[in-house]
Design a protein around this motif. Structure first.
Motif, PDB file in Angstrom:
ATOM      1  N   GLY A   8      63.242  47.792  61.009  1.00 16.96           N
ATOM      2  CA  GLY A   8      63.225  46.570  60.247  1.00 16.96           C
ATOM      3  C   GLY A   8      63.235  45.256  60.629  1.00 16.96           C
ATOM      4  O   GLY A   8      63.489  44.319  59.851  1.00 16.96           O
ATOM      5  N   SER A  17      64.471  36.723  54.020  1.00 19.54           N
ATOM      6  CA  SER A  17      65.506  37.952  53.928  1.00 19.54           C
ATOM      7  C   SER A  17      64.757  39.164  54.981  1.00 19.54           C
ATOM      8  O   SER A  17      63.509  39.275  55.156  1.00 19.54           O
ATOM      9  N   ARG A  19      65.783  43.471  55.649  1.00 14.80           N
ATOM     10  CA  ARG A  19      66.597  44.606  55.556  1.00 14.80           C
ATOM     11  C   ARG A  19      66.488  45.576  56.705  1.00 14.80           C
ATOM     12  O   ARG A  19      65.451  46.002  56.814  1.00 14.80           O
ATOM     13  N   SER A  21      67.632  49.033  58.686  1.00 14.27           N
ATOM     14  CA  SER A  21      67.833  50.248  58.358  1.00 14.27           C
ATOM     15  C   SER A  21      68.406  51.081  59.696  1.00 14.27           C
ATOM     16  O   SER A  21      67.946  50.757  60.674  1.00 14.27           O
ATOM     17  N   PHE A  68      74.990  38.546  53.933  1.00 16.74           N
ATOM     18  CA  PHE A  68      74.349  39.884  54.324  1.00 16.74           C
ATOM     19  C   PHE A  68      75.364  40.896  53.539  1.00 16.74           C
ATOM     20  O   PHE A  68      76.455  40.553  53.208  1.00 16.74           O
ATOM     21  N   THR A  69      74.675  42.117  53.195  1.00 15.33           N
ATOM     22  CA  THR A  69      75.243  43.197  52.583  1.00 15.33           C
ATOM     23  C   THR A  69      75.058  44.572  53.128  1.00 15.33           C
ATOM     24  O   THR A  69      73.664  44.750  53.717  1.00 15.33           O
ATOM     25  N   SER A  71      75.330  48.500  53.275  1.00 21.35           N
ATOM     26  CA  SER A  71      75.275  49.952  52.189  1.00 21.35           C
ATOM     27  C   SER A  71      74.856  50.990  52.943  1.00 21.35           C
ATOM     28  O   SER A  71      74.359  51.093  54.325  1.00 21.35           O
ATOM     29  N   TYR A  80      72.092  50.511  55.861  1.00 18.35           N
ATOM     30  CA  TYR A  80      71.328  49.404  55.660  1.00 18.35           C
ATOM     31  C   TYR A  80      72.229  48.058  56.065  1.00 18.35           C
ATOM     32  O   TYR A  80      73.413  48.053  55.670  1.00 18.35           O
ATOM     33  N   GLN A  82      71.327  44.459  54.347  1.00 15.13           N
ATOM     34  CA  GLN A  82      70.558  43.414  53.663  1.00 15.13           C
ATOM     35  C   GLN A  82      70.866  42.164  54.120  1.00 15.13           C
ATOM     36  O   GLN A  82      71.955  41.509  54.068  1.00 15.13           O
ATOM     37  N   ASN A  84      70.008  38.183  53.618  1.00  9.59           N
ATOM     38  CA  ASN A  84      69.423  36.951  52.861  1.00  9.59           C
ATOM     39  C   ASN A  84      69.906  35.481  53.604  1.00  9.59           C
ATOM     40  O   ASN A  84      70.802  35.569  54.110  1.00  9.59           O
TER      41      ASN A  84
END
Length: 120
Positions: A8, A17, A19, A21, A68-69, A71, A80, A82, A84
């Motif tokens: 990714g 952005s 993401r 993985s 950032f997130t 998960s 992951y 994410q 942004n």
């Protein structure tokens, strides 16, 4: 034994952005805390985000909080990140890693890394 493969990464303009993985092998993925790290050229590898085995706990570096997130999907053995509102200073090789404990910080397994480049 856990094998980790990141994907990714790429080139993105500032404000954009991505993401990331990280796919894990093995049947015990949910027993591992997972972390994302990054290393910029000439700098130390730093923790970006961490998530507990069941996803109930997360923590972030101050530099990425709110942007950032992290998960995970334990059914897919995947974690992951994410990202942004990316900034040029986010440019680095990003690694995922697995630890037996969310609190220990002892990561036994590492992926090969994926390059993220943010242009200004």
């Amino acid at each position: 034994q856990v094998q980790l493969v990141e994907s990714g990464g790429g080139l993105v303009q500032a404000g954009g952005s991505l993401r990331l993985s990280c796919a894990a092998s093995g049947r015990t993925f949910s027993s591992y805390a997972m972390g994302w790290f990054r290393q910029a050229p000439g700098k130390d590898r730093l923790s970006v985000a961490t998530i507990s085995g069941n996803g109930g706990r997360t923590r972030y570096a101050d530099s990425v909080k709110g942007r950032f997130t992290i998960s995970r999907d334990n059914a897919k053995n995947t974690v992951y990140l994410q990202m942004n509102n990316l900034k040029p200073e986010d440019t680095a090789v990003y690694y995922c890693a697995a630890a037996s404990s969310y609190w220990s910080g002892a990561y036994a397994y590492w992926g090969q890394g994926t390059q993220v480049t943010v242009s200004s």
